[in-house]
Design a protein around this motif. Structure first.
Motif, PDB file in Angstrom:
ATOM      1  N   ASP A 311       0.831  -1.215   0.000  1.00 36.33           N
ATOM      2  CA  ASP A 311       0.000   0.000   0.000  1.00 36.33           C
ATOM      3  C   ASP A 311       0.868   1.268   0.000  1.00 36.33           C
ATOM      4  N   GLN A 312       1.974   1.201   0.704  1.00 32.99           N
ATOM      5  CA  GLN A 312       2.868   2.369   0.763  1.00 32.99           C
ATOM      6  C   GLN A 312       3.497   2.640  -0.593  1.00 32.99           C
ATOM      7  N   ARG A 313       3.892   1.575  -1.291  1.00 37.89           N
ATOM      8  CA  ARG A 313       4.482   1.761  -2.627  1.00 37.89           C
ATOM      9  C   ARG A 313       3.472   2.370  -3.586  1.00 37.89           C
ATOM     10  N   ILE A 314       2.232   1.879  -3.497  1.00 38.24           N
ATOM     11  CA  ILE A 314       1.195   2.434  -4.390  1.00 38.24           C
ATOM     12  C   ILE A 314       0.999   3.918  -4.073  1.00 38.24           C
ATOM     13  N   HIS A 315       0.929   4.239  -2.789  1.00 40.51           N
ATOM     14  CA  HIS A 315       0.716   5.639  -2.390  1.00 40.51           C
ATOM     15  C   HIS A 315       1.888   6.531  -2.841  1.00 40.51           C
ATOM     16  N   GLN A 316       3.107   6.045  -2.695  1.00 40.16           N
ATOM     17  CA  GLN A 316       4.278   6.826  -3.104  1.00 40.16           C
ATOM     18  C   GLN A 316       4.296   7.051  -4.609  1.00 40.16           C
ATOM     19  N   ARG A 317       3.906   6.013  -5.388  1.00 41.62           N
ATOM     20  CA  ARG A 317       3.893   6.165  -6.855  1.00 41.62           C
ATOM     21  C   ARG A 317       2.895   7.247  -7.251  1.00 41.62           C
ATOM     22  N   VAL A 318       1.727   7.227  -6.633  1.00 42.43           N
ATOM     23  CA  VAL A 318       0.704   8.216  -6.980  1.00 42.43           C
ATOM     24  C   VAL A 318       1.169   9.618  -6.595  1.00 42.43           C
ATOM     25  N   GLU A 319       1.789   9.741  -5.397  1.00 44.67           N
ATOM     26  CA  GLU A 319       2.251  11.053  -4.946  1.00 44.67           C
ATOM     27  C   GLU A 319       3.365  11.603  -5.822  1.00 44.67           C
ATOM     28  N   MET A 320       4.237  10.731  -6.308  1.00 45.44           N
ATOM     29  CA  MET A 320       5.326  11.178  -7.192  1.00 45.44           C
ATOM     30  C   MET A 320       4.768  11.725  -8.500  1.00 45.44           C
ATOM     31  N   LEU A 321       3.770  11.066  -9.054  1.00 44.12           N
ATOM     32  CA  LEU A 321       3.170  11.553 -10.298  1.00 44.12           C
ATOM     33  C   LEU A 321       2.502  12.905 -10.082  1.00 44.12           C
ATOM     34  N   ARG A 322       1.818  13.022  -8.959  1.00 40.16           N
ATOM     35  CA  ARG A 322       1.143  14.297  -8.681  1.00 40.16           C
ATOM     36  C   ARG A 322       2.178  15.424  -8.484  1.00 40.16           C
ATOM     37  N   ALA A 323       3.277  15.136  -7.754  1.00 38.63           N
ATOM     38  CA  ALA A 323       4.304  16.170  -7.519  1.00 38.63           C
ATOM     39  C   ALA A 323       4.973  16.583  -8.815  1.00 38.63           C
ATOM     40  N   GLY A 524      -0.544  12.633 -18.343  1.00 30.88           N
ATOM     41  CA  GLY A 524      -1.970  12.360 -18.348  1.00 30.88           C
ATOM     42  C   GLY A 524      -2.581  12.568 -16.975  1.00 30.88           C
ATOM     43  N   ASP A 525      -3.851  12.075 -16.798  1.00 30.23           N
ATOM     44  CA  ASP A 525      -4.541  12.225 -15.509  1.00 30.23           C
ATOM     45  C   ASP A 525      -3.989  11.223 -14.500  1.00 30.23           C
ATOM     46  N   ASP A 526      -3.788  11.657 -13.280  1.00 27.49           N
ATOM     47  CA  ASP A 526      -3.299  10.750 -12.222  1.00 27.49           C
ATOM     48  C   ASP A 526      -4.431   9.834 -11.774  1.00 27.49           C
ATOM     49  N   SER A 527      -4.029   8.575 -11.284  1.00 24.01           N
ATOM     50  CA  SER A 527      -5.012   7.588 -10.859  1.00 24.01           C
ATOM     51  C   SER A 527      -4.488   6.894  -9.608  1.00 24.01           C
ATOM     52  N   SER A 528      -5.340   6.706  -8.597  1.00 23.03           N
ATOM     53  CA  SER A 528      -4.946   6.031  -7.373  1.00 23.03           C
ATOM     54  C   SER A 528      -5.238   4.530  -7.413  1.00 23.03           C
ATOM     55  N   GLU A 529      -5.728   3.990  -8.511  1.00 18.87           N
ATOM     56  CA  GLU A 529      -6.020   2.556  -8.620  1.00 18.87           C
ATOM     57  C   GLU A 529      -4.727   1.790  -8.769  1.00 18.87           C
ATOM     58  N   PRO A 530      -4.590   0.570  -8.094  1.00 22.89           N
ATOM     59  CA  PRO A 530      -3.364  -0.234  -8.234  1.00 22.89           C
ATOM     60  C   PRO A 530      -3.276  -0.872  -9.613  1.00 22.89           C
ATOM     61  N   SER A 531      -2.045  -1.238  -9.924  1.00 24.24           N
ATOM     62  CA  SER A 531      -1.822  -1.892 -11.219  1.00 24.24           C
ATOM     63  C   SER A 531      -2.175  -3.378 -11.099  1.00 24.24           C
ATOM     64  N   ASP A 532      -2.098  -4.149 -12.230  1.00 23.02           N
ATOM     65  CA  ASP A 532      -2.431  -5.568 -12.237  1.00 23.02           C
ATOM     66  C   ASP A 532      -1.474  -6.350 -11.348  1.00 23.02           C
ATOM     67  N   ASP A 533      -0.194  -6.042 -11.417  1.00 21.70           N
ATOM     68  CA  ASP A 533       0.785  -6.755 -10.571  1.00 21.70           C
ATOM     69  C   ASP A 533       0.511  -6.485  -9.103  1.00 21.70           C
ATOM     70  N   GLU A 534       0.221  -5.234  -8.787  1.00 20.53           N
ATOM     71  CA  GLU A 534      -0.042  -4.884  -7.400  1.00 20.53           C
ATOM     72  C   GLU A 534      -1.309  -5.574  -6.901  1.00 20.53           C
ATOM     73  N   ARG A 535      -2.322  -5.695  -7.755  1.00 16.93           N
ATOM     74  CA  ARG A 535      -3.558  -6.361  -7.356  1.00 16.93           C
ATOM     75  C   ARG A 535      -3.331  -7.847  -7.123  1.00 16.93           C
ATOM     76  N   ALA A 536      -2.506  -8.509  -7.933  1.00 16.97           N
ATOM     77  CA  ALA A 536      -2.199  -9.941  -7.776  1.00 16.97           C
ATOM     78  C   ALA A 536      -1.448 -10.177  -6.460  1.00 16.97           C
ATOM     79  N   GLU A 537      -0.518  -9.293  -6.144  1.00 16.22           N
ATOM     80  CA  GLU A 537       0.254  -9.446  -4.898  1.00 16.22           C
ATOM     81  C   GLU A 537      -0.673  -9.286  -3.687  1.00 16.22           C
ATOM     82  N   GLN A 538      -1.666  -8.396  -3.748  1.00 12.46           N
ATOM     83  CA  GLN A 538      -2.606  -8.233  -2.658  1.00 12.46           C
ATOM     84  C   GLN A 538      -3.420  -9.499  -2.410  1.00 12.46           C
TER      85      GLN A 538
END
Length: 820
Positions: A311-323, A524-538
């Motif tokens: 969850d932290q990696r997903i959050h950091q990726r989204v925040e980096m894109l927004r910044a 493009g537009d930022d998105s907080s949804e996880p990727s396919d790999d991230e969803r499989a790991e969850q």
């Protein structure tokens, strides 16, 4: 004692009186066999300085006060860095040499040596008590007094110093000390001193003995108080013994109770061993279950951590894109603002050349006004110089006018001088001065005309300067305005130059803006949804956490069943032995032991007090015996102290010495009366009293000289006589003491000394006074007497004269010192 030669170096009295740093006197050559030797000279010649140093005693009696023995320092009478007194003298057939050296270079230091002649060599004097003359002042004085006796006796009997105190002024104690020395009672005084020292030692011992006695008495009182505090120790011992027996019986009972309880505990030990096994098995089971559950909980926490990290990696990726998108948007806005200034930059670039031209024109105008200011300052200085020149011209013109007026006045005298036109006009100075003024008048007139011309020129120059100054009056204001305009023009040109220089910056901003817009489009537009790999790991993490929860439930159920089985077995066992019974029994035993110990300590303390009481009784008996011994010893010391104090008093000045002095009084009075009769006639006779009657009719010790006048048939104390009569009587008494020393005390001085002791006598008495001197020399067997007198009749009657006035007339007053 007889002086042979004297050398004085560095004495102020000799330098002041004779003008010499060194004087050497050979008395054998100067005096020869003369009996009366007069030392004469004007006041201040140094007579007293010489006589004061003709004795080996380290003092100048005429300057010491208090009969020549008061406070004195040679350093008040010397001036050289190294001053010397060198005296050779004889006594009892031996020749001695006294050398005193006074050093003033830095620290004051005195060296004093006394030598005796042994063959051809001078050897240091060794006194009877072993004192050696080693250069120290105290050893030197002890050696001199061992040969000549005390200084008090010497200066009282044979040396009459200037201003010496009369014997009638002596106190009773002083007379006793003097007469004791005259009568040779030093041995008796020594016995008295030793007796006094013994008495002091006895007093000290008595004080120590009394102090010891007081300490013993205090100790006896302390022991008595201690015995009173202890009381009946035998009764205390019996009481404490009974208490100790009771405590022992109570201790035995508690020990028996403890033994019974311990036997009961041994019977129940088998049951306790089974209970302990089951408890140990239960504890082991609980421990194993906790370990298994802890491992499962640790696995669950690890999987929870993996999920949190995801969850932290997903959050950091989204925040980096927004910044990144925010940064690009800020860059695009900044570049838009830069590109918007293109019109202003192009306008500044076009008007930069015109602004530079305006600045150059302003600088030229400021330079022109600056020259005007400089011209204005120079004109002010020139005007000041012209003013000073005018003042100088006016001052010179005034002086020239005064001079012309003076010349005119002088020339006008040609018609007034009476010698004009006569034969004397060539010799008249007034007419010549008037003619000279006539020749000087034309030059004075020309000088005044030249000064007037110079003044007119200076006035014209001043007007021109003032006119020009009026024209330049506003030049400072014009310069300041021009400088202000130049400053604004320069600022405007500098701002246009800066704006024109931004042309390259505009081009770079346009290119950067294009790149930033492209980057924004790629994000493009930022998105907080996880990727396919991230969803499989969850999903994988959720499955693992489910399996761990199921295993934890199964293990908990198994361990709970085992614990219930062991608990039912423990309940089936009989109750446990109550260990508190043993603890209570042990506490009872401990309390009994404590009571036993306290009873034993009380019994021991009672025994100890009994022993202390016995020892105190023995100590008290011993101390009382010791007190009796010390009291007896103190009484003996007191008796001895009384004996020694009585002996010291008998040997002191109020005892045998006083009796001896009373016995010597008539002898001294007889010698005085013989001198008075031989020299002054039968008018006066003297009696010496050592006891006087008080107003109550009682007798007390006092020294008094009573003089009987045959003419008036009256007897009075010498203190009520006239000044001359006091001198007369005092000199007879002093010489009588000298005669007594020579005839009875076996102490003979070969020479007498007197310094101006005849001042209060009339002429007849002075001649009698000199006759008395010869009589004393004859009766006492003296070799000679040195005396100083300001009476010419007495100096002419002397057998030899040492005239210091004659020594002043020579450039070098040095008499060879003959070392006989």
């Amino acid at each position: 004692m007889k002086p042979i030669s004297l050398t004085l170096k560095g004495f102020r009295g000799i330098r002041k009186g004779l003008g010499q740093d060194v004087i050497e006197l050979n008395f054998q050559q100067l005096v020869g066999d003369a009996q009366l030797v007069a030392i004469v000279g004007k006041n201040g010649r140094g007579k007293t300085t010489i006589m004061d140093n003709m004795t080996p005693y380290p003092v100048m009696p005429s300057h010491a006060g208090a009969d020549g023995l008061g406070s004195f320092s040679y350093y008040d009478h010397v001036f050289l860095p190294e001053s010397v007194k060198d005296l050779i003298w004889e006594h009892d057939g031996k020749r001695y040499r006294s050398q005193l050296v006074f050093r003033l270079n830095g620290k004051k230091k005195t060296e004093a040596y006394l030598h005796v002649k042994n063959g051809d060599q001078w050897m240091p004097v060794i006194a009877a008590d072993g004192t050696v003359s080693d250069g120290k002042s105290d050893t030197y004085l002890r050696c001199v007094e061992s040969i000549l006796g005390s200084a008090e006796t010497f200066f009282t009997s044979v040396f009459s110093a200037q201003g010496k105190r009369h014997l009638s002024k002596y106190k009773n104690s002083e007379i006793k000390t003097l007469l004791a020395d005259l009568l040779g009672l030093e041995e008796i005084k020594e016995y008295g001193r030793q007796a006094s020292e013994t008495a002091k030692l006895l007093k000290t011992g008595l004080a120590a003995t009394r102090q010891e006695l007081a300490g013993l008495q205090v100790e006896v009182q302390r022991i008595a108080r201690q015995r009173a505090q202890l009381g009946d120790t035998q009764a205390k011992v019996e009481v404490t013994r009974q208490e100790k027996l009771k405590a022992q019986e109570a201790l035995d009972l508690t020990k028996n109770d403890l033994a019974k309880i311990v036997a009961t505990r041994d019977v129940a030990m088998q049951t306790e061993m089974r209970r302990s096994q089951l408890l140990a098995e239960r504890e082991s089971l609980i421990k194993d279950g906790k370990n298994v559950i802890a491992n499962l909980d640790e696995q669950a926490r690890r999987e929870q951590g993996r999920l949190a990290q995801l969850d932290q990696r997903i959050h950091q990726r989204v925040e980096m894109l927004r910044a990144k998108r925010r940064d690009l948007e800020q860059q695009r806005q900044r570049l838009h603002r830069t590109v918007a200034t293109a019109a202003f930059v192009n306008r500044a670039k076009r008007r930069l050349a015109l602004a530079d031209e305006v600045v150059n024109a302003r600088e030229t105008r400021v330079a022109a006004f600056a020259k005007g200011v400089q011209r204005f300052e120079a004109l002010l200085s020139n005007r000041q110089l012209v003013h000073q020149r005018l003042e100088t011209i006016e001052r010179e013109a005034g002086q020239a006018a005064l001079k012309a007026e003076e010349l005119s006045r002088r020339f006008g005298l040609t018609s007034e001088v009476p010698c004009a036109g006569t034969d004397l006009q060539g010799q008249c100075k007034l007419l010549g001065d008037a003619m000279e003024a006539k020749t000087l008048m034309p030059s004075a007139t020309l000088h005044i005309a030249r000064l007037a011309k110079d003044k007119n020129q200076a006035v014209e120059q001043l007007k021109r300067i003032q006119s020009e100054l009026d024209d330049l009056q506003s030049v400072h204001l014009q310069r300041d305005r021009a400088e202000d305009k130049l400053k604004r023009a320069r600022h405007r040109a500098s701002a246009m130059a800066v704006s024109a220089a931004r042309q390259g910056e505009l081009e770079q901003a346009q290119e950067a803006l294009t790149a930033v817009v492209a980057a924004i489009n790629t994000i493009g537009d930022d998105s907080s949804e996880p990727s396919d790999d991230e969803r499989a790991e969850q999903m994988a993490i959720a499955e693992i956490r489910q399996r761990i929860a199921e295993q934890r439930t199964t293990q908990s159920q198994q361990y709970r069943a085992s614990l219930d089985r062991i608990d039912s077995m423990l309940k089936a066992l009989p109750p446990s032995f109550d260990q508190s019974q043993i603890r209570n029994a042990e506490q009872d035993v401990a309390r009994a032991k404590q009571m036993m110990n306290e009873a034993d300590e009380a019994f021991t303390a009672a025994i100890r007090e009994q022993q202390v009481a016995i020892e105190a009784a023995q100590r008290s008996a011993f101390l009382q015996e010791r007190v009796r011994e010390v009291e007896a010893r103190a009484k003996g010391v007191e008796e001895e102290l009384g004996i020694w104090m009585l002996f010291a008093k008998c040997m002191g000045t109020d005892g045998i010495i006083a009796l001896s002095i009373d016995d010597a009084g008539p002898t001294l009075a007889g010698l005085v009366n013989d001198l008075l009769l031989a020299c002054y006639g039968p008018r006066f006779t003297v009696s010496i009293k050592t006891l006087v009657e008080t107003a109550k009719g009682e007798s007390r010790e006092e020294f008094d000289i009573v003089v009987h006048d045959a003419e008036t048939d009256e007897s009075n104390s010498v203190t009520f006589m006239s000044g001359g009569e006091k001198v007369w009587i005092n000199e007879c008494l002093t010489r009588a003491i000298a005669l007594y020393l020579a005839q009875n005390a076996c102490r003979r001085y070969q020479t007498l000394f007197s310094d101006e002791t005849d001042g209060a006598l009339d002429e007849d008495r002075k001649r009698m006074y000199l006759a008395m001197k010869r009589e004393v020399l004859s009766l006492g067997g003296y070799d000679c007497e040195f005396y100083i007198s300001q009476t010419p009749q007495l100096t002419t009657l002397a057998d030899a004269v040492i005239d210091l006035d004659n020594m002043v007339r020579h450039d070098a007053c040095r008499m060879e010192l003959v070392d006989a």
